[in-house]
Design an enzyme around this catalytic site. Structure first.
Site, short mmCIF file in Angstrom:
data_model
loop_
_atom_site.label_atom_id
_atom_site.label_comp_id
_atom_site.label_asym_id
_atom_site.label_seq_id
_atom_site.Cartn_x
_atom_site.Cartn_y
_atom_site.Cartn_z
N CYS A 135 6.27 -4.74 0.59
CA CYS A 135 7.52 -4.11 0.77
C CYS A 135 8.75 -5.04 0.40
O CYS A 135 9.70 -4.84 -0.14
CB CYS A 135 7.77 -3.78 2.28
SG CYS A 135 6.33 -2.65 2.73
N CYS A 170 3.41 2.60 -2.70
CA CYS A 170 3.70 3.68 -1.72
C CYS A 170 4.76 4.76 -2.41
O CYS A 170 5.05 5.78 -1.77
CB CYS A 170 4.32 3.08 -0.62
SG CYS A 170 5.59 2.00 -0.91
#
Ligand code: FES
Length: 139
Positions: free
Chosen positions: A103, A33
């Site tokens: 994440c 990302c």
């Protein structure tokens, strides 16, 4: 859906900031990302992590992961800090949605990068630690 623990750390992140002259500094970026995380460690002569701060430019799950990661590694030795990996972080957060697990991996990478920096500066070996790939612009 995020757990209450995730929301709590996202809304009130712990240990945000930098440590000047950190014993260990690490950065990691997600190829997934583009988000980035920086970790600063203050480590004493007994290899105990006295303080840890972070700066994360990323999503809520990344901020919650780094916040809880700092709480989990403060007080641990550098060897014990190796146990704070993505699985431990996800568990401590009460779970993350499948698409958000990467994440927490960012936090694991940033911690290990900071541990590597510390190990290199001090000429020590931390069991299980391998040289991190530098995948973000560092400064
Ligand atoms: Fe980038 Fe979460 S979406 S770290």
């Amino acid at each position: 859906m995020y757990t209450e623990i995730v929301m709590n750390h996202f809304e009130n992140p712990r240990n945000v900031g930098e440590i000047e002259n950190a014993s260990g500094y690490g950065a990691a970026g997600s190829a997934h990302c583009g988000d980035t995380m920086r970790i600063y460690l203050d480590i004493d002569e007994n290899q105990v992590i006295k303080d840890c701060k972070f700066k994360t430019f990323g999503c809520g799950a990344a901020i919650a992961s780094s916040s809880i990661a700092t709480e989990m590694i403060i007080g641990k030795t550098v060897n014990e800090a190796m146990l704070v990996n993505t699985n431990a972080l996800v568990e401590a957060l009460g779970g993350l949605p499948e698409e958000k697990v990467h994440c927490s991996l960012l936090a694991e990478d940033a911690i290990r990068s900071a541990l590597w920096d510390y190990a290199e500066k001090n000429g020590i070996t931390i069991e299980g630690l391998i040289k991190p790939e530098s995948n973000i612009e560092d400064h």
